[in-house]
Each structure stands twice: as structure tokens, then as C-alpha cells.
Design an enzyme around this catalytic site. Structure first.
Site, PDB file in Angstrom:
ATOM      1  N   LYS A 107       0.849  -1.185   0.000  1.00 31.43           N
ATOM      2  CA  LYS A 107       0.000   0.000   0.000  1.00 31.43           C
ATOM      3  C   LYS A 107       0.880   1.229   0.000  1.00 31.43           C
ATOM      4  O   LYS A 107       2.005   1.185   0.517  1.00 31.43           O
ATOM      5  CB  LYS A 107      -0.903   0.027   1.237  1.00 31.43           C
ATOM      6  N   GLY A 219     -20.924   6.825   2.130  1.00 31.92           N
ATOM      7  CA  GLY A 219     -19.996   7.135   1.044  1.00 31.92           C
ATOM      8  C   GLY A 219     -20.739   7.210  -0.271  1.00 31.92           C
ATOM      9  O   GLY A 219     -21.734   6.501  -0.482  1.00 31.92           O
ATOM     10  N   GLY A 221     -18.689   7.590  -3.340  1.00 34.94           N
ATOM     11  CA  GLY A 221     -17.566   7.639  -4.270  1.00 34.94           C
ATOM     12  C   GLY A 221     -17.605   6.464  -5.220  1.00 34.94           C
ATOM     13  O   GLY A 221     -18.674   5.916  -5.521  1.00 34.94           O
ATOM     14  N   ASN A 222     -16.428   6.055  -5.685  1.00 36.43           N
ATOM     15  CA  ASN A 222     -16.346   5.004  -6.690  1.00 36.43           C
ATOM     16  C   ASN A 222     -17.038   3.716  -6.246  1.00 36.43           C
ATOM     17  O   ASN A 222     -17.860   3.155  -6.970  1.00 36.43           O
ATOM     18  CB  ASN A 222     -14.873   4.739  -7.031  1.00 36.43           C
TER      19      ASN A 222
HETATM   20  P1  NAD Z   1     -13.760   7.744  -3.048  1.00 40.65           P
HETATM   21  O1  NAD Z   1     -12.740   8.751  -2.673  1.00 40.65           O
HETATM   22  O2  NAD Z   1     -14.178   7.611  -4.467  1.00 40.65           O
HETATM   23  O3  NAD Z   1     -15.105   8.009  -2.197  1.00 40.65           O
HETATM   24  C1  NAD Z   1     -15.120   8.099  -0.812  1.00 40.65           C
HETATM   25  C2  NAD Z   1     -16.513   8.529  -0.390  1.00 40.65           C
HETATM   26  O4  NAD Z   1     -16.582   8.516   1.047  1.00 40.65           O
HETATM   27  C3  NAD Z   1     -16.872   9.948  -0.817  1.00 40.65           C
HETATM   28  O5  NAD Z   1     -18.236   9.996  -1.170  1.00 40.65           O
HETATM   29  C4  NAD Z   1     -16.657  10.764   0.456  1.00 40.65           C
HETATM   30  O6  NAD Z   1     -17.445  11.945   0.500  1.00 40.65           O
HETATM   31  C5  NAD Z   1     -17.111   9.754   1.503  1.00 40.65           C
HETATM   32  N1  NAD Z   1     -16.610  10.014   2.844  1.00 40.65           N
HETATM   33  C6  NAD Z   1     -15.355  10.289   3.253  1.00 40.65           C
HETATM   34  N2  NAD Z   1     -15.331  10.437   4.587  1.00 40.65           N
HETATM   35  C7  NAD Z   1     -16.607  10.235   5.024  1.00 40.65           C
HETATM   36  C8  NAD Z   1     -17.233  10.249   6.292  1.00 40.65           C
HETATM   37  N3  NAD Z   1     -16.541  10.482   7.395  1.00 40.65           N
HETATM   38  N4  NAD Z   1     -18.567   9.991   6.347  1.00 40.65           N
HETATM   39  C9  NAD Z   1     -19.286   9.742   5.223  1.00 40.65           C
HETATM   40  N5  NAD Z   1     -18.742   9.717   4.016  1.00 40.65           N
HETATM   41  C10 NAD Z   1     -17.417   9.972   3.908  1.00 40.65           C
HETATM   42  O7  NAD Z   1     -13.238   6.368  -2.448  1.00 40.65           O
HETATM   43  P2  NAD Z   1     -13.613   4.889  -2.904  1.00 40.65           P
HETATM   44  O8  NAD Z   1     -12.668   4.478  -3.958  1.00 40.65           O
HETATM   45  O9  NAD Z   1     -15.082   4.784  -3.142  1.00 40.65           O
HETATM   46  O10 NAD Z   1     -13.191   4.069  -1.597  1.00 40.65           O
HETATM   47  C11 NAD Z   1     -14.050   3.979  -0.464  1.00 40.65           C
HETATM   48  C12 NAD Z   1     -13.514   2.906   0.479  1.00 40.65           C
HETATM   49  O11 NAD Z   1     -13.408   1.673  -0.214  1.00 40.65           O
HETATM   50  C13 NAD Z   1     -12.119   3.159   1.067  1.00 40.65           C
HETATM   51  O12 NAD Z   1     -12.075   2.578   2.356  1.00 40.65           O
HETATM   52  C14 NAD Z   1     -11.204   2.373   0.131  1.00 40.65           C
HETATM   53  O13 NAD Z   1      -9.985   2.008   0.740  1.00 40.65           O
HETATM   54  C15 NAD Z   1     -12.074   1.173  -0.119  1.00 40.65           C
HETATM   55  N6  NAD Z   1     -11.748   0.434  -1.338  1.00 40.65           N
HETATM   56  C16 NAD Z   1     -11.772   1.043  -2.558  1.00 40.65           C
HETATM   57  C17 NAD Z   1     -11.483   0.304  -3.693  1.00 40.65           C
HETATM   58  C18 NAD Z   1     -11.584   0.894  -5.066  1.00 40.65           C
HETATM   59  O14 NAD Z   1     -11.350   0.164  -6.033  1.00 40.65           O
HETATM   60  N7  NAD Z   1     -11.917   2.163  -5.217  1.00 40.65           N
HETATM   61  C19 NAD Z   1     -11.127  -1.053  -3.566  1.00 40.65           C
HETATM   62  C20 NAD Z   1     -11.125  -1.639  -2.312  1.00 40.65           C
HETATM   63  C21 NAD Z   1     -11.440  -0.887  -1.205  1.00 40.65           C
END
Ligand code: NAD
Length: 428
Positions: A107, A219, A221-222
Site C-alpha cells: 500500500k 460514502g 464515491g467510486n
Molecule cells: P472515493 O474517494 O471515491 O469516495 C469516498 C466517499 O466517502 C466519498 O463519497 C466521500 O465523500 C465519503 N466520505 C469520506 N469520509 C466520510 C465520512 N466520514 N462519512 C461519510 N462519508 C465519507 O473512495 P472509494 O474508492 O469509493 O473508496 C471507499 C472505500 O473503499 C475506502 O475505504 C477504500 O480504501 C475502499 N476500497 C476502494 C477500492 C476501489 O477500487 N476504489 C477497492 C477496495 C477498497
């Protein structure tokens, strides 16, 4: 739990220790696996747009590569710490092992806030990060990827810098690249879709029709957006989502009892998954406190934002109606909250399994990049479904056969595979 005292690395080690006890691992194996094999800490000096110089702190942690090259994202976050990166590197090792792909766990991160950086400044951080680790990463040793607040564009800048340094084309160095520039179709959907594939399998076991369920998501996001897309395609209804509000520096939940409209919410969101609260209210969404997503009267909860969100302090506010929690995020539930959740009989799909779709598809991207031959989207998503479904069934069968919860079963399968690889190589 006091959020200030939360240390994700301690949590990750505690989870590992529990699996090591259950597996009765020997001391040397425990010592090897509860800490990263290697860590790189470095400074990245940047010429800011205003003419000043600023130095950012960057990290790459390689936890274990006994089963194959390290794999893991690079996160840009103002609150990034080395212990967060360490924890995430351990979780990557177990995640790759549980879906049985031939990769280890790494990481990376940079302490920065992309909201306050121009594109040029972000590009310099990406290139600076690669310059610091270029000799210690690569397609056959350690393959980075996007994570929170890093995108396909960031990956392409990193790849470009790596290729300049090495004087050759190496598309397999990094994943999460833009489609057409070595990226895989289906990658952006993969984590969220993977989460919902595990939800589908859990509901099958519980004899519940997804079309009769209601969910709440943390959340937007993605992970969350694509999980919502597939869940809605299966007929599920979502009444609440929450996200971080950059302006107010707190999170809010957005509720619509008749069900949220994904396209509508996406049209009023920024690229970081922040929803415009004024526009949401105009569209009839009720604005609630950040924690409200957890307290909804729904069947399914999907924490898909950050770690340390479901704690011993708020787990009791989970509704009695909740039957499934699918951890889209990494480490959203503390070990103390786990106890409460399992005692209440809620079916928790742990992060290592629930969000492994991302790394599974990253692996597919790596394979395609190394072959320089790219698959159709249906082929990628079909292979993803097969991997996720078979991983879910293996964990669930193991849990039932040994009277374990899904977290313990996931950890035991994953840690055992990695311990075996270390032993087979003669490391311990
Ligand atoms: P992202 O940055 O696209 O989205 C994160 C979302 O979480 C956003 O909507 C943000 O506003 C929200 N957020 C942040 N802090 C918050 C809080 N305190 N309360 C409520 N909402 C909050 O990130 P992502 O890629 O969607 O990743 C989200 C999680 O999934 C992370 O823990 C990441 O490590 C994990 N993850 C992501 C992937 C991937 O492929 N993107 C793969 C495995 C795990």
C-alpha cells in the site's frame, strides 16, 4: 471508541493475531506476518503554482510478497499516516489470498489534500512519488493502483514517470489506468459490483429476494456509486446515502424514503463523491447528520467510505431490521463493534471479501497489460463474478463447517494461504 485513539495498524494486527491463534501458527510465522517485510518513507518536494516550494510526505509499504508481486493502491489524504498505510498493506495481502489471486500485499500514500492542489501540483506529486520508489516497485515486484482520492489520471502520470526512468514501456507496472491507455474495461465498476455480488450470495443463503430489500450506504464515491448501480439493477431500493462535505468539514446523510435516484445524485456530485447539499435539498432529499445512514430502518448497510465508522459506541444504533452488512470500505468496523454485530446475528460480509472485486479486476488489468491484449467488458465482469462468487462460497462453506463468523473464516483462509506460501518457500 474514541476516534482520536484509533490506530488501524493495531486493529489489523489484532485481527491477524486472532487468526494466528485460531490457526495455531508458530511464533516465527506470526512475527513475519504481523509486520510488513519492507517500508519506504520519503519526501516529495513540489514547485507550487504560486512559486513557493512545498514538501509532501510519501510512503510505500510492502507487507508480504510470498504469493506474488505486491499489489495495493496509493491514497492521497490529508490525514494519511504510516500506520494507516501499514494496516492497508496487511489487508491487501489477505484480500489477494482470499480471492486466490497470485499477488501479495502493498500500500502507498501521500499526506496531501487534492482538493487544494492544482492538476499540475498533483502531477508533480505523482511523478515525485514514483521517482522515490522506482527501483523498488515494478510489474514483477510491486504494482500500485488508485485508492481514496487518486484516479486513472494519477496512475497514468505515475506510469509515464516509471517508463521514462526505465526507458521502456511497462503497462503492467500500475493498474487503474484509463481505458485505452492500458486500463481494463470494468475496473471502475469492479469494487462496487464485487460488493453487491457478495450481497447477492449472502441474500441467497438467507433466502431473501434482493428485490424485497432496502439499503443504506455510507460514502458516495467510486465503490458506493457502482454498488448502488448493481444493487438497483437487482431490484433493491436505497433510502439513504452519506458523504463528506468539503465546505463544512463534516459528513451528512441524504434521505429519500421513496428511494434515491443514482443518476440525479451523481449529476450534483463532485469528482470526490461529495454531494451538493443545497441542490440535494431542492431535489427533495432530507439532510440528516453524518451518522444517520447507520441508524436507518433497512435490511442492508453498506459502509463504503472510510475505516473506523462502526464502533462499539454506535453499533447499538443499528436497526433490528438489518440483516446484512457488506463492508465496501476497508476496515469500517472495529473489533469491538464486530462482537456486537455477530452477537446480534447480523450477517457481516468482511471487507477482505466484500471489496476484493477491485483488486481482482486490477489483477485482470495486470494480466491484460502484460499480454498487451485487452478483453471485452462482459468478459471482465463475467470473470469477476466467477471469482467473487467462488470466494464467497469458499468462505461461507468454511464458516458453516467450523461454526465461525464470516470475518474469522475469511481471515483463516487468507492467513493460512499466505503462511503456507512462506513455509513452502522456506522463509519460516
Ligand atoms: P472515493 O474517494 O471515491 O469516495 C469516498 C466517499 O466517502 C466519498 O463519497 C466521500 O465523500 C465519503 N466520505 C469520506 N469520509 C466520510 C465520512 N466520514 N462519512 C461519510 N462519508 C465519507 O473512495 P472509494 O474508492 O469509493 O473508496 C471507499 C472505500 O473503499 C475506502 O475505504 C477504500 O480504501 C475502499 N476500497 C476502494 C477500492 C476501489 O477500487 N476504489 C477497492 C477496495 C477498497
Amino acid at each position: 471508541m474514541n476516534k482520536k485513539s484509533y490506530n488501524p495498524f493495531e486493529v489489523a494486527q489484532k485481527q491477524f493475531d486472532r487468526a494466528a491463534d485460531l490457526l495455531e501458527l508458530n511464533e516465527a510465522t506470526r512475527e513475519l506476518l504481523r509486520n510488513p517485510l519492507r517500508e519506504y518513507h520519503f519526501s516529495i518536494p513540489i514547485h507550487m503554482d504560486d512559486g513557493s516550494m512545498k514538501v509532501f510526505r510519501g510512503f510505500r509499504v510492502q507487507h508480504n510478497d510470498a504469493r506474488g508481486p505486491g499489489k495495493g493502491g496509493v491514497r492521497f489524504h490529508p490525514q494519511e499516516t504510516i500506520d494507516t498505510v501499514r494496516a492497508l498493506s496487511l489487508w491487501m495481502t489477505w484480500k489477494c489470498a482470499v480471492v486466490d489471486i497470485p499477488l501479495g500485499g502493498s500500500k502507498g500514500g501521500v499526506i496531501c489534500d487534492p482538493h487544494n492542489l492544482s492538476q499540475l501540483e498533483q502531477e508533480q506529486i505523482c511523478r515525485g512519488w514514483v521517482r522515490q520508489v522506482a527501483k523498488n516497485v515494478g510489474p514483477l515486484s510491486d504494482v500500485p493502483a488508485p485508492d481514496v482520492m487518486t484516479s486513472a489520471q494519477h496512475m497514468l502520470w505515475m506510469l509515464d514517470e516509471y517508463e521514462v526512468i526505465h526507458g521502456s514501456k511497462n503497462p503492467g507496472f500500475i493498474t487503474g489506468k484509463p481505458v485505452g491507455m492500458g486500463g481494463s474495461l470494468g475496473r471502475k465498476e469492479a469494487t462496487g459490483y464485487g460488493t453487491i455480488i457478495t450481497v447477492r450470495e449472502a441474500l441467497k443463503e438467507l433466502n431473501i429476494n434482493p428485490a424485497n430489500t432496502v439499503a443504506s450506504f455510507q460514502g458516495f464515491g467510486n465503490v458506493s456509486q457502482f454498488a448502488i448501480q448493481l444493487y438497483q439493477q437487482m431490484g433493491g431500493k436505497i433510502t439513504c446515502v452519506s458523504c463528506w462535505d468539503q465546505e463544512d468539514q463534516i459528513s451528512y446523510s441524504y434521505k429519500k424514503e421513496s428511494g434515491i435516484d443514482l443518476d440525479e445524485l451523481m449529476s450534483i456530485s463532485d469528482p470526490y463523491g461529495g454531494i451538493d447539499k443545497a441542490k440535494a435539498q431542492e431535489l427533495g432529499y432530507e439532510l440528516l447528520p453524518g451518522e444517520a445512514w447507520l441508524e436507518q430502518n433497512v435490511d442492508i448497510l453498506v459502509p463504503a467510505a472510510m475505516e473506523n465508522q462502526i464502533t462499539s459506541e454506535n453499533a447499538s444504533s443499528i436497526s433490528d431490521k438489518v440483516k446484512v452488512i457488506a463492508e465496501g470500505a476497508n476496515g469500517p468496523t472495529t473489533p469491538e463493534a464486530d462482537e456486537i454485530i455477530f452477537e446480534r446475528g447480523i450477517f457481516l460480509i468482511p471487507d477482505l471479501l466484500a471489496n476484493a472485486g477491485g483488486v481482482t479486476c486490477s489483477y485482470f488489468e495486470q494480466v491484460q497489460s502484460n499480454l498487451n491484449y485487452y478483453w471485452e467488458k462482459d468478459e471482465v465482469l463475467g470473470k469477476l463474478d466467477v471469482k467473487m462468487t467462488s470466494a464467497f462460497i469458499s468462505v461461507s462453506d468454511f464458516a458453516k463447517a467450523n461454526n465461525l463468523n464470516m470475518r474469522d473464516a475469511t481471515y483463516m483462509i487468507a492467513v493460512n494461504r499466505v503462511a503456507q506460501a512462506c513455509s513452502d518457500r522456506g522463509w519460516v
